[in-house]
Design an enzyme around this catalytic site. Structure first.
Site, PDB file in Angstrom:
ATOM      1  N   TYR A   1       0.846  -1.202   0.000  1.00  0.00           N
ATOM      2  CA  TYR A   1       0.000   0.000   0.000  1.00  0.00           C
ATOM      3  C   TYR A   1       0.875   1.244   0.000  1.00  0.00           C
ATOM      4  O   TYR A   1       1.908   1.263   0.664  1.00  0.00           O
ATOM      5  CB  TYR A   1      -0.906   0.021   1.234  1.00  0.00           C
ATOM      6  CG  TYR A   1      -2.044  -0.961   1.227  1.00  0.00           C
ATOM      7  CD1 TYR A   1      -2.418  -1.642   0.075  1.00  0.00           C
ATOM      8  CD2 TYR A   1      -2.773  -1.230   2.393  1.00  0.00           C
ATOM      9  CE1 TYR A   1      -3.456  -2.553   0.097  1.00  0.00           C
ATOM     10  CE2 TYR A   1      -3.816  -2.129   2.411  1.00  0.00           C
ATOM     11  CZ  TYR A   1      -4.155  -2.793   1.262  1.00  0.00           C
ATOM     12  OH  TYR A   1      -5.195  -3.687   1.274  1.00  0.00           O
TER      13      TYR A   1
ATOM     14  N   GLY B   1     -18.459   2.992  -2.590  1.00  0.00           N
ATOM     15  CA  GLY B   1     -19.203   4.237  -2.413  1.00  0.00           C
ATOM     16  C   GLY B   1     -20.579   4.218  -3.050  1.00  0.00           C
ATOM     17  O   GLY B   1     -21.377   5.139  -2.843  1.00  0.00           O
TER      18      GLY B   1
END
Length: 335
Positions: A54, A217
């Site tokens: 990440y 989302g």
């Protein structure tokens, strides 16, 4: 914040955890990430999920682990938090960098310990399937780092049920430590895990760590089908491990009239708006069988508020039934 045992292991985690995939990216620098972690910790979250790769940008690999390590050290909370990280993706151009072979796992653990500024990793996870390495080699490598004390437990991410079962069987046969967790996508509009993974987890005592509860989302209600997938996760040009942009991946996964019909149904069940929708979805995922913790995603501190409300929310039977019905209107994609 409620706590749970992760599967049948002795590791306890909070019902909600914080994901760090955005930490170190342009929109979530160290100051913003610290604010997110501070807010999550104040709300009672004690599980931090990260990865050596990440934020998945070639020039910033390892940045999220470094941020987490500096935050934990600066707040002096190492004994209070569970740190989960992952291994698989290549971190250098070395011939044997990447994958789940013994050499890479051993090197990756040492590198993650340095970046995280700790002497142990609470939960080390195989980030993806490595089709080129025998599962027994991977299980033996994980067992060796557990035996050494550098890792306390290990688990898997994005593995199919048959492969998790094979890892458990091999571990049992050879007297090795077995995986205690599986991290997978799980939401009211992404319930494939219920076919085989959830029954396996319940039978074998494996805890489920869930991601993507809000479907990128979509389940916040912020998108309109007629506008097209041109913003947020759906408009992202960042290239994922498959070679496709994240926008393409999320669009193919969730952008359809049926998905938006599910969003409309959810909106009707949550008349007060976005915050109620978000909290309701998080509460639903947290209540599912085998789920140990729901990993929240946030690139800005304010995105946490509604998600955190899901920890204390109890769904009434009618709302739970309505959410359960959303899945049956989604077209199935057979592989």
């Amino acid at each position: 914040m409620r706590t749970r045992r992760l599967g049948s292991s002795g590791l306890r985690v909070t019902a909600l955890g914080i994901g760090t995939a955005s930490f170190g990216s342009d929109g979530t620098d160290e100051a913003v990430a610290f604010e997110i972690l501070d807010r999550a910790f104040a709300a009672g979250i004690r599980l931090i999920d990260t990865a050596d790769s990440y934020p998945s940008l070639p020039d910033r690999l390892g940045a999220a682990e470094r941020i987490v390590g500096r935050w934990v050290a600066s707040r002096d909370v190492r004994d209070e938090v569970v740190i989960a990280t992952k291994v698989n993706y290549p971190m250098t151009r070395s011939l044997n960098s990447g994958g789940l072979g013994r050499g890479h796992i051993l090197r990756a653990v040492d590198d993650s310990l340095d970046r995280l500024q700790t002497d142990h990793i609470d939960l080390l996870q195989a980030h993806q399937v490595d089709r080129g390495t025998p599962v027994l080699e991977t299980v033996r490598a994980f067992d060796s780092v557990v035996q050494r004390g550098a890792v306390h437990y290990y688990g898997v991410c994005n593995w199919p049920a048959w492969l998790i079962a094979k890892a458990c069987a091999l571990a049992d046969h050879w007297g090795l430590h077995r995986p205690i967790s599986a991290q997978l996508k799980y939401s009211p509009v992404m319930r494939d895990v219920e076919r085989e993974v959830v029954p396996l987890c319940l039978d074998e005592g494996i805890g489920l760590l869930t991601i993507n509860a809000l479907a990128g989302g979509l389940l916040t209600g912020r998108y309109r089908y007629e506008d097209g997938p041109n913003s947020g996760r759906f408009g992202s040009v960042k290239v994922g491990s498959s070679g496709r942009s994240m926008g393409e991946i999320y669009t193919s996964r969730y952008w359809s009239p049926e998905h938006f019909a599910a969003v409309d149904a959810l909106r009707k069940a949550c008349p007060t708006g976005t915050a109620e929708m978000v909290a309701t979805v998080i509460a639903w995922v947290a209540s599912r069988p085998a789920v140990g913790s729901v990993l929240l995603g946030a690139s800005k501190p304010e995105q946490l508020s509604a998600q955190l409300d899901g920890a204390a929310r109890s769904l009434d039977p009618e709302t739970a039934r309505l959410i359960d019905e959303l899945w049956w209107g989604i077209p199935r994609k057979f592989v």
